[in-house]
Design a protein around this motif. Structure first.
Motif, PDB file in Angstrom:
ATOM      1  N   ARG A 108      44.819  47.854  40.856  1.00 38.67           N
ATOM      2  CA  ARG A 108      43.838  47.141  40.616  1.00 38.67           C
ATOM      3  C   ARG A 108      42.580  47.737  40.405  1.00 38.67           C
ATOM      4  O   ARG A 108      42.140  48.855  41.091  1.00 38.67           O
ATOM      5  CB  ARG A 108      43.308  46.278  41.993  1.00 38.67           C
ATOM      6  CG  ARG A 108      44.578  45.090  42.234  1.00 38.67           C
ATOM      7  CD  ARG A 108      44.492  44.768  43.749  1.00 38.67           C
ATOM      8  NE  ARG A 108      45.169  43.373  44.115  1.00 38.67           N
ATOM      9  CZ  ARG A 108      46.457  43.452  43.982  1.00 38.67           C
ATOM     10  NH1 ARG A 108      47.252  44.594  43.865  1.00 38.67           N
ATOM     11  NH2 ARG A 108      47.396  42.226  44.219  1.00 38.67           N
TER      12      ARG A 108
ATOM     13  N   ARG B 274      39.509  48.938  42.553  1.00 29.39           N
ATOM     14  CA  ARG B 274      39.821  49.032  43.993  1.00 29.39           C
ATOM     15  C   ARG B 274      40.179  50.518  44.478  1.00 29.39           C
ATOM     16  O   ARG B 274      40.519  50.789  45.724  1.00 29.39           O
ATOM     17  CB  ARG B 274      40.864  48.103  44.234  1.00 29.39           C
ATOM     18  CG  ARG B 274      40.342  46.435  44.201  1.00 29.39           C
ATOM     19  CD  ARG B 274      39.325  46.215  45.355  1.00 29.39           C
ATOM     20  NE  ARG B 274      39.024  44.985  45.607  1.00 29.39           N
ATOM     21  CZ  ARG B 274      39.768  44.288  46.288  1.00 29.39           C
ATOM     22  NH1 ARG B 274      40.539  44.582  47.223  1.00 29.39           N
ATOM     23  NH2 ARG B 274      39.457  42.911  46.398  1.00 29.39           N
TER      24      ARG B 274
ATOM     25  N   LEU C 169      47.683  45.199  51.041  1.00 29.49           N
ATOM     26  CA  LEU C 169      47.315  43.585  51.206  1.00 29.49           C
ATOM     27  C   LEU C 169      48.433  43.169  52.212  1.00 29.49           C
ATOM     28  O   LEU C 169      48.349  42.021  52.880  1.00 29.49           O
ATOM     29  CB  LEU C 169      47.414  43.065  49.872  1.00 29.49           C
ATOM     30  CG  LEU C 169      46.224  43.290  48.924  1.00 29.49           C
ATOM     31  CD1 LEU C 169      46.507  42.651  47.650  1.00 29.49           C
ATOM     32  CD2 LEU C 169      44.979  42.976  49.461  1.00 29.49           C
TER      33      LEU C 169
ATOM     34  N   ASP D 174      52.742  41.130  42.694  1.00 30.11           N
ATOM     35  CA  ASP D 174      51.590  40.444  42.506  1.00 30.11           C
ATOM     36  C   ASP D 174      51.515  39.927  40.819  1.00 30.11           C
ATOM     37  O   ASP D 174      51.946  39.130  40.510  1.00 30.11           O
ATOM     38  CB  ASP D 174      50.458  41.082  43.138  1.00 30.11           C
ATOM     39  CG  ASP D 174      50.380  42.640  42.856  1.00 30.11           C
ATOM     40  OD1 ASP D 174      49.901  43.306  43.670  1.00 30.11           O
ATOM     41  OD2 ASP D 174      51.161  42.967  41.844  1.00 30.11           O
TER      42      ASP D 174
ATOM     43  N   PRO E  49      47.158  37.019  47.190  1.00 27.43           N
ATOM     44  CA  PRO E  49      46.089  36.493  47.909  1.00 27.43           C
ATOM     45  C   PRO E  49      44.817  36.704  47.254  1.00 27.43           C
ATOM     46  O   PRO E  49      43.750  35.980  47.633  1.00 27.43           O
ATOM     47  CB  PRO E  49      46.147  37.528  49.070  1.00 27.43           C
ATOM     48  CG  PRO E  49      47.121  38.671  48.620  1.00 27.43           C
ATOM     49  CD  PRO E  49      47.936  38.205  47.568  1.00 27.43           C
ATOM     50  N   ASP E  50      44.642  37.594  46.203  1.00 31.62           N
ATOM     51  CA  ASP E  50      43.463  37.748  45.557  1.00 31.62           C
ATOM     52  C   ASP E  50      43.436  37.623  44.016  1.00 31.62           C
ATOM     53  O   ASP E  50      42.824  38.118  43.276  1.00 31.62           O
ATOM     54  CB  ASP E  50      43.029  39.338  45.646  1.00 31.62           C
ATOM     55  CG  ASP E  50      44.042  39.999  44.873  1.00 31.62           C
ATOM     56  OD1 ASP E  50      45.336  39.772  44.904  1.00 31.62           O
ATOM     57  OD2 ASP E  50      43.714  41.524  44.563  1.00 31.62           O
ATOM     58  N   TRP E  51      44.455  36.259  43.930  1.00 31.96           N
ATOM     59  CA  TRP E  51      44.709  36.014  42.475  1.00 31.96           C
ATOM     60  C   TRP E  51      43.359  35.716  41.563  1.00 31.96           C
ATOM     61  O   TRP E  51      42.958  35.957  40.405  1.00 31.96           O
ATOM     62  CB  TRP E  51      45.525  34.802  42.415  1.00 31.96           C
ATOM     63  CG  TRP E  51      45.403  33.949  41.081  1.00 31.96           C
ATOM     64  CD1 TRP E  51      44.943  32.728  40.806  1.00 31.96           C
ATOM     65  CD2 TRP E  51      45.931  34.540  39.748  1.00 31.96           C
ATOM     66  NE1 TRP E  51      45.258  32.447  39.422  1.00 31.96           N
ATOM     67  CE2 TRP E  51      45.850  33.611  38.777  1.00 31.96           C
ATOM     68  CE3 TRP E  51      46.716  35.625  39.338  1.00 31.96           C
ATOM     69  CZ2 TRP E  51      46.466  33.478  37.430  1.00 31.96           C
ATOM     70  CZ3 TRP E  51      47.057  35.799  38.289  1.00 31.96           C
ATOM     71  CH2 TRP E  51      46.990  34.771  37.037  1.00 31.96           C
ATOM     72  N   GLU E  52      42.269  34.848  42.231  1.00 24.48           N
ATOM     73  CA  GLU E  52      41.156  34.499  41.451  1.00 24.48           C
ATOM     74  C   GLU E  52      40.212  35.689  40.984  1.00 24.48           C
ATOM     75  O   GLU E  52      39.608  35.588  40.170  1.00 24.48           O
ATOM     76  CB  GLU E  52      40.198  33.385  42.318  1.00 24.48           C
ATOM     77  CG  GLU E  52      40.901  32.009  42.548  1.00 24.48           C
ATOM     78  CD  GLU E  52      41.154  31.344  41.182  1.00 24.48           C
ATOM     79  OE1 GLU E  52      42.108  30.735  41.125  1.00 24.48           O
ATOM     80  OE2 GLU E  52      40.228  31.816  40.141  1.00 24.48           O
ATOM     81  N   GLU E  53      40.291  36.737  42.078  1.00 26.42           N
ATOM     82  CA  GLU E  53      39.566  37.981  41.803  1.00 26.42           C
ATOM     83  C   GLU E  53      40.191  38.780  40.632  1.00 26.42           C
ATOM     84  O   GLU E  53      39.518  39.175  39.786  1.00 26.42           O
ATOM     85  CB  GLU E  53      39.340  38.501  42.933  1.00 26.42           C
ATOM     86  CG  GLU E  53      38.698  40.159  42.854  1.00 26.42           C
ATOM     87  CD  GLU E  53      38.832  41.076  44.213  1.00 26.42           C
ATOM     88  OE1 GLU E  53      38.445  42.395  44.063  1.00 26.42           O
ATOM     89  OE2 GLU E  53      39.185  40.460  45.170  1.00 26.42           O
ATOM     90  N   TYR E  54      41.575  38.606  40.841  1.00 25.01           N
ATOM     91  CA  TYR E  54      42.156  39.499  39.895  1.00 25.01           C
ATOM     92  C   TYR E  54      41.984  39.133  38.331  1.00 25.01           C
ATOM     93  O   TYR E  54      41.769  39.850  37.232  1.00 25.01           O
ATOM     94  CB  TYR E  54      43.752  39.693  40.159  1.00 25.01           C
ATOM     95  CG  TYR E  54      44.268  40.740  39.274  1.00 25.01           C
ATOM     96  CD1 TYR E  54      44.963  40.281  38.043  1.00 25.01           C
ATOM     97  CD2 TYR E  54      44.506  41.942  39.386  1.00 25.01           C
ATOM     98  CE1 TYR E  54      45.643  40.929  37.337  1.00 25.01           C
ATOM     99  CE2 TYR E  54      45.035  43.008  38.273  1.00 25.01           C
ATOM    100  CZ  TYR E  54      45.701  42.514  37.346  1.00 25.01           C
ATOM    101  OH  TYR E  54      46.374  43.248  36.649  1.00 25.01           O
TER     102      TYR E  54
ATOM    103  N   ASP F 175      49.468  34.282  51.357  1.00 16.45           N
ATOM    104  CA  ASP F 175      49.326  34.984  52.499  1.00 16.45           C
ATOM    105  C   ASP F 175      50.575  35.298  53.207  1.00 16.45           C
ATOM    106  O   ASP F 175      51.834  35.114  52.650  1.00 16.45           O
ATOM    107  CB  ASP F 175      48.716  34.284  53.561  1.00 16.45           C
ATOM    108  CG  ASP F 175      49.232  32.833  53.993  1.00 16.45           C
ATOM    109  OD1 ASP F 175      48.852  31.718  53.830  1.00 16.45           O
ATOM    110  OD2 ASP F 175      50.729  32.862  54.324  1.00 16.45           O
TER     111      ASP F 175
END
Length: 776
Positions: A565, A568, A574, A636, A656-661, A682
């Protein structure tokens, strides 16, 4: 009950608990009379459970006697201890990590009964054998033609059939008359190559040798810990064994006629050990080479002649101790004119120039040489080693275009040590590397070569890339500075301008690569060569890989492989992996593979007794092994999902962090709307999906239809036939080779700007085109 056993099998045992049961179970014969076979197993102070295992077998098999040595004596010492206790007319030294095929012992006993009844019984019975590899594959005896000739099948001496010395000199496929062996006055040596001090004399002095043309031995190759794949200073032990062989020849004038042949064979073995990457540690290579020269000085017969050609030249340089000239010849396959005349002077001067910062002067001098039409340079992942699409293309090219020599670029000696045996390589910024980059007609890489290595007119550059893109790539990152991380887009355009071919794994990739990497290359819509192994995988290969990784039989195996990522830093934990292991339970195994950008590993993986076993496989060099071993993939946003889908096994997306990615990196499609299987946001949802087994087969089917239409196991062959001069026609139904023959030319076929695409026949994925990757 026979008073004297016909056959004693001596079994030295050390550190092979995993393989020992298979070996012991194979030592059975349907036709053996009571007392005809005795087994002597020597527990050479084994550090694992081998000793106890042997005792358990001995308790139910009265043929088996176990010797427990008080101290470790090595393979040779253990064999000597077993031989001292042997009572059989013949003795067979079987390695305890190998095994006999069904019926082999019966076949050998039948031969020995006939020989024992003869007036001139064979002193040595040689058997055919099979090589077996860790992936479950096998190879018939590569030297069978040297053994199966009628003189040896019927019975002869070594002088009457010297071709037998072309075969393996190991002791395990040679059943020796015990009285004859004891009379020879030889013994197994200490350390590595301990058996050749017995096998050479046994063959040289025998009044009668026989060959049984039936595979009677499965020899396990490539296992961890085997000396053929273990870096060690003990490879120099071979020279002590050579001394013993020639001392025997000095004592036995009747065998001395073959002295020159024995010298050739020992010299060949010594230089092979030296040449095999990773066997002799870097700091000891110079000393090992001096030992080769010393061996030649001491034991080369006065009337000996080296063989003709390049092989003879290599041996001559080794015997002379001219290591610099030898290395130049080994790496490039030829000597520069000046080096042919003055090898000692020129090569050190070139190396000094490179070390002194003048490597581009040396490189430009090499660029004045003509292109080598039969040289291809391969690299993968910034010179990290033998991997990915380039490795698959290299292997297929060796079959279909054997005239083209492949040489790999590696970044340092450490990477070189990990190269597969027999694969040529050059180390970055050495003279051999500079010459290869300056004169190769073909470049094959899954990333870009350094911009300083400018492609010459006539050189053909094949760019394979290394993954189906979910995330934005190349020029599509211009408006995403965090993801681009300082990427030089002008330099990228220069690199793409050098490509003549770009390999695409599927229609989705073709669509987006044409925009992300605009250029005039030809797009090869062939499928990914590296995925041929997955498409062609068998259940036996998968089982062998699982066994090699130490996965318990019957354990449901989950591979967790997250991607990198941007922004990061290193590995981002995660998932609570110990907690997931507890939830999955002891009937599962959890493989964890962090991205190769990350070096810190996945952290603490300690679990309780009732949890799944966790194995950190981040350092495992072949990711395809992990695919074959896993029942389910959890990832992921990694391109691994597209490769793993070829196997048609469950895939779970943990996002869990799809929108951020998707905001930071940018993506080419909505993964959550078109996933390859279950989607979890989750850990609880992920655990439920994994325990459900295969909850989304319809999603996987749709995903495979979109991203795996060309994965039929023939991608590497399609690429090779398009690029290289191949021998033989394409298989029936395969895409046409197109302009593959043109790619062999020295000039004008792959220009600086690339070549325009032409149509090819429909392949297994349906209609496709070999179109130029134009910007759109």
């Amino acid at each position: 009950m026979t008073a004297t056993p016909l056959l004693t099998i001596v079994l030295p045992v050390h550190g092979v608990e995993r393989f020992l049961p298979q070996c012991l179970e194979s030592l059975r014969a349907e036709t053996a009379a009571e007392g005809e076979v005795e087994l002597i197993a020597v527990d050479d102070r084994s550090p694992d459970g081998c000793g106890a295992l042997l005792d358990r077998y001995a308790a139910r098999d009265d043929r088996l006697t176990v010797l427990h040595l008080a101290e470790n004596r090595g393979l040779g010492g253990a064999r000597e201890a077993g031989l001292a206790e042997a009572g059989g007319r013949y003795v067979w030294f079987v390695d305890s990590d190998d095994w006999l095929p069904e019926g082999a012992l019966d076949a050998v006993l039948a031969e020995l009964r006939r020989e024992s009844a003869s007036d001139t019984p064979a002193d040595v019975l040689l058997t055919d054998f099979t090589h077996v590899y860790p992936d479950g594959g096998s190879e018939p005896n590569p030297w069978r033609s040297a053994l199966a000739a009628s003189p040896l099948v019927e019975g002869c001496t070594a002088a009457e059939h010297p071709e037998l010395f072309r075969s393996v000199m190991a002791v395990w496929n040679k059943v020796i008359r015990r009285a004859y062996l004891l009379d020879l006055g030889v013994s197994f040596g200490g350390g590595f190559y301990e058996d050749i001090s017995v096998t050479y004399p046994a063959l040289l002095a025998a009044r009668r040798l026989r060959y049984l043309d039936r595979p009677c031995y499965h020899y396990r190759r490539g296992r961890p810990g085997a000396i053929t794949s273990t870096p060690s200073p003990k490879h120099a032990d071979a020279f002590a064994q050579y001394d013993e062989i020639f001392a025997f020849l000095d004592r036995r004038p009747d065998a001395a006629a073959l002295r020159a042949l024995v010298f050739d064979r020992t010299l060949k073995q010594a230089v092979t050990v030296y040449d095999t990457p990773g066997l002799v540690p870097d700091g000891l290579r110079a000393a090992f080479f001096r030992r080769i020269a010393d061996h030649a000085a001491r034991h080369r017969p006065a009337d000996h002649r080296f063989p003709p050609g390049v092989r003879g030249l290599r041996y001559r340089l080794a015997a002379r101790g001219d290591r610099h000239a030898y290395e130049q010849l080994r790496r490039s396959g030829r000597l520069p004119r000046a080096l042919r005349r003055r090898a000692r002077a020129v090569v050190p001067a070139v190396r000094r120039a490179v070390r002194g910062g003048a490597r581009f002067t040396v490189y430009n001098a090499f660029r004045r040489l003509p292109l080598d039409p039969n040289l291809a340079v391969y690299a993968a992942y910034w010179h990290r080693g033998y991997a990915c699409n380039p490795a698959a293309i290299y292997e297929k090219a060796r079959q279909l275009a054997p005239r083209v020599r492949g040489v790999w670029v590696v970044e340092d000696r450490g990477r070189a040590a990990a190269m597969p045996p027999g694969v040529p390589y050059v180390v970055v910024n050495t003279p051999a590397y500079l010459r290869a980059m300056a004169t190769a007609t073909y470049f094959v890489n899954n990333v870009n070569f350094p911009h300083t290595m400018a492609k010459r007119p006539g050189t053909v550059h094949v760019q394979t890339q290394h993954g189906t893109p979910l995330k934005a790539m190349g020029m599509d990152l211009r408006d995403r500075p965090l993801a681009a991380d300082g990427m030089d887009f002008d330099r990228l355009r220069e690199a793409v301008d050098r490509w003549d071919y770009l390999v695409s794994p599927n229609p989705h990739t073709s669509e987006h690569f044409g925009r992300a990497f605009p250029g005039r290359y030809e797009l090869l819509e062939t499928g990914y060569p590296r995925n041929d192994r997955l498409a062609n995988a068998t259940a036996e290969e998968c089982a062998a890989v699982r066994a090699r990784l130490g996965i318990r039989p019957g354990s449901r195996t989950v591979l967790y492989a997250p991607t990198h990522r941007e922004g990061r830093g290193g590995y981002l934990p995660l998932l609570d992996l110990p907690a997931l292991a507890e939830q999955l339970g002891p009937d599962h195994t959890l493989l964890v593979r962090t991205h190769y950008f990350h070096t810190g590993g996945p952290g603490d993986l300690t679990t309780g007794q009732d949890a799944a076993e966790i194995l950190d496989v981040s350092a495992h060099p072949v990711v395809e092994d992990l695919y074959l071993a896993a029942d389910t993939l959890v990832t992921d946003y990694s391109s691994m999902m597209f490769d793993y889908a070829v196997l048609d096994r469950p895939i779970a997306v943990f996002a869990p962090d799809w929108e951020e990615y998707r905001t930071v990196r940018g993506v080419y499609f909505d993964l959550l709307a078109e996933p390859p299987g279950a989607v979890a946001l989750d850990q609880e949802a992920l655990t439920s999906a994994l325990l459900a087994g295969d909850p989304e087969p319809a999603a996987r089917a749709a995903f495979r239809a979109r991203f795996c239409p060309w994965d039929d196991g023939g991608a590497a062959e399609r690429v090779v036939r398009r690029i290289f001069p191949v021998t033989g026609p394409a298989p029936e139904g395969a895409p046409a080779a197109g302009a593959g023959e043109e790619g062999a030319g020295e000039e004008g076929t792959g220009t600086e700007g690339g070549v325009a695409g032409t149509a090819t026949d429909p392949g297994p994925g349906g209609t496709r085109s070999a179109r130029a990757g134009l910007s759109r």
